[in-house]
Design an enzyme around this catalytic site. Structure first.
Site, mmCIF file in Angstrom:
data_model
loop_
_atom_site.group_PDB
_atom_site.id
_atom_site.type_symbol
_atom_site.label_atom_id
_atom_site.label_comp_id
_atom_site.label_asym_id
_atom_site.label_seq_id
_atom_site.Cartn_x
_atom_site.Cartn_y
_atom_site.Cartn_z
ATOM 1 N N LYS A 143 2.100 4.901 1.370
ATOM 2 C CA LYS A 143 2.893 5.102 2.544
ATOM 3 C C LYS A 143 2.386 6.671 2.906
ATOM 4 C CE LYS A 143 5.588 5.435 6.634
ATOM 5 N NZ LYS A 143 5.653 6.351 7.423
ATOM 6 N N CYS A 198 0.488 49.394 -8.323
ATOM 7 C CA CYS A 198 1.079 48.830 -8.203
ATOM 8 C C CYS A 198 1.282 48.055 -10.041
ATOM 9 C CB CYS A 198 2.484 48.654 -7.609
ATOM 10 S SG CYS A 198 3.569 47.300 -8.046
ATOM 11 N N TYR A 244 -7.230 2.515 7.096
ATOM 12 C CA TYR A 244 -5.956 1.234 6.070
ATOM 13 C C TYR A 244 -5.842 0.035 7.544
ATOM 14 C CZ TYR A 244 -3.042 4.096 8.884
ATOM 15 O OH TYR A 244 -2.160 4.414 9.224
ATOM 16 N N CYS A 271 9.080 48.931 -3.471
ATOM 17 C CA CYS A 271 9.222 47.582 -4.490
ATOM 18 C C CYS A 271 9.433 48.131 -5.512
ATOM 19 C CB CYS A 271 7.289 48.652 -4.508
ATOM 20 S SG CYS A 271 7.009 47.173 -5.777
ATOM 21 N N LYS A 323 10.427 2.919 2.867
ATOM 22 C CA LYS A 323 10.981 3.788 2.320
ATOM 23 C C LYS A 323 11.276 4.709 1.639
ATOM 24 C CE LYS A 323 11.018 6.745 6.245
ATOM 25 N NZ LYS A 323 9.993 8.140 6.880
ATOM 26 N N ASP A 373 1.178 10.207 3.773
ATOM 27 C CA ASP A 373 2.925 11.143 4.679
ATOM 28 C C ASP A 373 1.337 12.181 5.265
ATOM 29 O OD1 ASP A 373 4.410 12.048 5.886
ATOM 30 O OD2 ASP A 373 5.568 13.105 4.166
ATOM 31 N N GLU A 390 0.764 -1.623 -0.516
ATOM 32 C CA GLU A 390 0.125 0.189 -0.203
ATOM 33 C C GLU A 390 0.659 0.867 0.209
ATOM 34 O OE1 GLU A 390 -1.898 -0.133 3.686
ATOM 35 O OE2 GLU A 390 -3.360 -1.434 3.281
ATOM 36 N N CYS A 398 7.433 49.003 -8.746
ATOM 37 C CA CYS A 398 6.922 50.422 -8.880
ATOM 38 C C CYS A 398 7.951 51.853 -7.788
ATOM 39 C CB CYS A 398 5.124 50.942 -8.212
ATOM 40 S SG CYS A 398 5.206 50.849 -6.356
ATOM 41 N N CYS A 419 4.075 46.479 -0.520
ATOM 42 C CA CYS A 419 4.370 46.691 -1.176
ATOM 43 C C CYS A 419 2.575 48.341 -0.813
ATOM 44 C CB CYS A 419 4.226 47.179 -2.809
ATOM 45 S SG CYS A 419 3.572 48.728 -4.091
HETATM 46 S S1 IVH Z 1 -0.184 0.025 9.172
HETATM 47 C C1 IVH Z 1 1.250 -0.826 13.348
HETATM 48 N N1 IVH Z 1 -0.592 1.940 6.424
HETATM 49 O O1 IVH Z 1 3.247 5.871 8.552
HETATM 50 C C2 IVH Z 1 1.082 -0.097 12.467
HETATM 51 N N2 IVH Z 1 -0.349 2.859 8.267
HETATM 52 O O2 IVH Z 1 6.102 4.781 9.903
HETATM 53 C C3 IVH Z 1 0.186 0.026 11.684
HETATM 54 N N3 IVH Z 1 1.246 5.196 7.366
HETATM 55 O O3 IVH Z 1 2.369 5.524 11.802
HETATM 56 C C4 IVH Z 1 0.281 1.276 10.344
HETATM 57 N N4 IVH Z 1 -0.248 4.625 5.474
HETATM 58 O O4 IVH Z 1 0.396 6.615 11.022
HETATM 59 C C5 IVH Z 1 -0.315 1.744 7.768
HETATM 60 N N5 IVH Z 1 -0.886 2.616 4.086
HETATM 61 C C6 IVH Z 1 -0.383 2.474 5.422
HETATM 62 C C7 IVH Z 1 -0.304 3.838 6.331
HETATM 63 C C8 IVH Z 1 0.430 3.714 7.516
HETATM 64 C C9 IVH Z 1 0.617 5.097 5.915
HETATM 65 C C10 IVH Z 1 1.336 5.361 8.604
HETATM 66 C C11 IVH Z 1 1.072 5.580 9.808
HETATM 67 C C12 IVH Z 1 2.148 5.297 10.815
HETATM 68 C C13 IVH Z 1 3.498 5.077 10.491
HETATM 69 C C14 IVH Z 1 4.294 4.251 10.367
#
Ligand code: IVH
Length: 674
Positions: free
Chosen positions: A125, A438, A233, A415, A321, A127, A123, A418, A433
């Site tokens: 991840k 302007c 998720y 500025c 990562k 941010d 999946e 102008c 400004c």
């Molecule tokens: S599973 C027990 N799935 O990534 C941990 N986490 O570095 C279960 N995160 O704190 C997490 N996307 O907030 C999971 N598809 C995903 C995710 C995900 C983002 C975040 C989550 C976690 C952090 C871990």
């Protein structure tokens, strides 16, 4: 002869001890900035490096490790602003990997523990920030941030403002705890920062910080004014249904209940999964939200449960990562731009480089303080990345590469367009400004007016706007609506067909929705989201122009800053004249649907507060009934509250309602109205 190794180790003792002490303090300082102020001071990679260094030193000297060591903590500290919630299921973190081989090692460990071959789910991840939701009897009853993994913050009111997250499940009436990620889409992040820069406010470092800062607002109105979204998720707990056999089926279950479920999910054996990694390097840049890696999970839910977890992370899931996309380039020059609101913005002109999928030759430096704090000089080598995968940003200068020919940047106090004297207000980072005429402000104002987030007038690009300004044919955006073929055709590189297209685009823009026009006007703090809200609630420019601050504050999502700004803008005679000229040019914005009209029921669009114990209905039942009838049930009484439903032993909320003259009803009246 003394043992040289032992000698060396002894000699290092005081140094290592000092380093550990330093790392404790430094990491605590970085944590505060990150978790409490939503303003990180270093990149994730730099932070991770410090944490790793600390863990290595602690492994060498276990006796020096303190109980509260940051190396032992899952996440940040929670803020004191919100009520604490103890998680029924602790919210763990994930261990990190950085290569396909490390993922293969992970799979080998899982297979060994499980004693059978396994399928995995890969999946994105996201941010963002973790959220744990509780649905009881189908109703969303709790939303908690992660906090330290054991105790989080109650942010239910704010979470209820997130579009796309249902307050009710489709059919499941048991108990569901589900984990997900609240995030801000890239586009929303870009627009929010643009708006903040135009308003002279500090910008968010990335979508994650913007999401965190938006979610953890004491005033839910602020959260509502930001475009947050959520992906779910993981099921944490399920009572009243059999736990699905696989993770893929768990996601199906959530989807079937109408919940927003993480997209772009892939399942296969470990080699198939590893085979996916490469194409994600490109694909991540095409997603509408920022991801910082991928998550690999064992698909078999029973195996996930059996494998359990270590103190910090589950054994059956791991993060992969992405390598940090940071490139080196040079600052060739620093220009100063003037925005539509008059804010002067330093802009680094860079030696072009490729980063995160596109070629970059400019990066905003935001303001004078930022340039000074990062000591970025003209001629410097710098490290560049894309904040939130979209906004080019200089992380830091590389002073060790200086030749001595670099020049320190000095912010001009006039500025650059102008020549008016610029000024910097107390407490603001921006120089402005003050000249409304302007040329730069006028040009930027027109570009904003026609942009996609505003009136969306296609074909009217910066070049054409410049030509029209230079020819004296337009002086502001209202003049666009008096353009004719005779004005356009003499312009350079303008054919009959293009001119016709532009006039057709202008014609279409005359009947844009009111919200789009409001966003186009450049009212401070009013972007596309606030524009839509105002349009939906007032229905016409005239009604909005006549609105008082109190009228505006009656809209739940509108706070004091926006209300004041709107009133001030409409009171200005130049702005009034501008609106009249738009009208004379045939602009007739179309009213938008009242949001209340969508919700049917006796309490459609009403804000209701429950207090005290009702004779028959539980708090949750009353809330569910009210929401089913279109109400928004909130926790505190304010001028925006329409009804307070008071039961036995109602306390301060009832008093406040009486004080504010808000309608107070009891359970019998509530049921009658329902
Ligand atoms: S599973 C027990 N799935 O990534 C941990 N986490 O570095 C279960 N995160 O704190 C997490 N996307 O907030 C999971 N598809 C995903 C995710 C995900 C983002 C975040 C989550 C976690 C952090 C871990």
């Amino acid at each position: 002869m003394p043992d040289t190794d032992a000698q060396k180790a002894t000699n290092n003792l005081p140094k290592d001890h000092a380093r550990i002490t330093f790392l404790y303090e430094e990491i605590a300082r970085l944590n505060r900035a990150y978790y409490e102020e939503d303003a990180p001071l270093v990149t994730d990679a730099e932070y991770d490096a410090l944490l790793r260094e600390l863990a290595a030193l602690e492994a060498k000297y276990p006796e020096w490790r303190q109980e509260n060591s940051p190396s032992q903590r899952v996440g940040g500290r929670r803020l004191e602003k919100f009520a604490p919630i103890t998680h029924q299921i602790p919210l763990l973190s994930l261990a990190n990997t950085f290569s396909g081989d490390e993922l293969r090692d992970f799979a080998t460990r899982c297979v060994k523990l499980a004693g059978k071959p396994l399928t995995y789910v890969l999946e994105p991840k996201i941010d963002g920030l973790t959220i744990a939701l509780t649905y009881e009897n189908g109703q969303l009853t709790q939303a908690a941030t992660r906090g330290d993994g054991l105790v989080g913050e109650n942010v239910l009111e704010n979470v209820l403002t997130i579009a796309g997250l249902p307050g009710r499940l489709k059919s499941f009436a048991g108990r569901l705890l589900v984990r997900g990620e609240v995030y801000m889409p890239k586009q929303a992040f870009v627009e929010l920062n643009e708006q903040r820069e135009a308003d002279g406010e500090t910008v968010f470092a990335n979508p994650r910080n913007a999401a965190a800062g938006s979610l953890r607002q004491l005033d839910a109105a602020v959260t509502a004014s930001r475009r947050l979204a959520v992906w779910l998720y993981d099921i944490l707990l399920l009572e009243g249904a059999d736990w699905p056999a696989t993770h893929m089926q768990s996601l199906d279950f959530l989807r079937a209940q109408g919940l927003p479920v993480i997209p772009e999910v892939f399942s296969g054996d470990i080699e198939e999964v590893v085979g996916q990694l490469e194409h994600w390097q490109e694909k991540r840049h095409k997603l509408a939200f920022d991801i910082d890696g991928l998550v690999l999970k064992v698909d078999d839910e029973q195996v996930r449960a059996d494998l359990g977890s270590t103190a910090k992370a589950p054994r059956a899931a791991i993060a992969y990562k992405f390598p940090a996309e940071e490139v080196e380039t040079r600052v060739l020059d620093i220009h100063v731009g003037v925005g539509r609101t008059g804010v002067l913005t330093p802009l680094a002109i860079l030696e072009p480089v490729w980063v995160a999928g596109s070629k970059i030759s400019k990066a905003t430096l935001h303001n004078e303080d930022n340039v000074a704090a990062r000591d970025i000089r003209i001629g410097d080598y710098v490290l560049l990345h894309k904040a939130g995968d979209v906004i080019p940003e200089i992380i830091k200068s590389l002073p060790e590469k200086r030749s001595g020919d670099e020049r320190i940047f000095v912010m001009p106090h006039i500025c650059p367009e102008c020549g008016s004297a610029a000024s910097r207000a107390e407490g603001e980072a921006a120089w402005r400004c003050p000249n409304r005429s302007c040329p730069a402000r006028v040009r930027e104002g027109i570009e904003h007016f026609v942009s996609r987030q505003a009136m969306y007038i296609e074909g009217l690009g910066p070049q054409l706007i410049n030509q029209l300004l230079a020819a004296g044919r337009i002086h502001d955006a209202a003049d666009l609506f008096s353009l004719t073929m005779a004005d356009l055709l003499p312009l350079e590189r303008m054919g009959q067909k293009s001119a016709q297209n532009i006039l057709a685009a202008l014609e279409a823009a005359r009947r844009r929705p009111l919200g789009a026009l409001l966003a186009a006007l450049g009212i401070p703090y009013v972007g596309s989201k606030a524009g839509k809200l105002l349009a939906a609630n007032f229905g016409s420019l005239e009604a909005l122009a006549a609105a008082s601050q109190e009228d505006l504050l009656a809209i739940p999502e509108i706070g004091e800053i926006i209300a004041k700004s709107v009133v001030k803008w409409f009171a200005d005679s130049d702005n009034q004249e501008f609106l009249q000229r738009l009208q004379a040019g045939g602009v007739e914005p179309q009213a938008e649907n009242q949001p209340q009209a969508e919700a049917q029921g006796a309490f459609a669009g009403k804000v209701v507060v429950l207090t005290g114990t009702l004779p028959n209905l539980s708090r949750n039942e009353a809330k569910a009934k009210l929401e089913a009838a279109g109400a928004r049930v909130t926790g505190s009484v304010s001028r925006k509250t329409d009804y307070v439903v008071a039961g036995e032993a109602a306390g301060s909320k009832l008093e406040k309602a009486e004080e504010l003259g808000i309608a107070i009803i009891d359970e019998a009246e509530l049921l009658a109205m329902l």
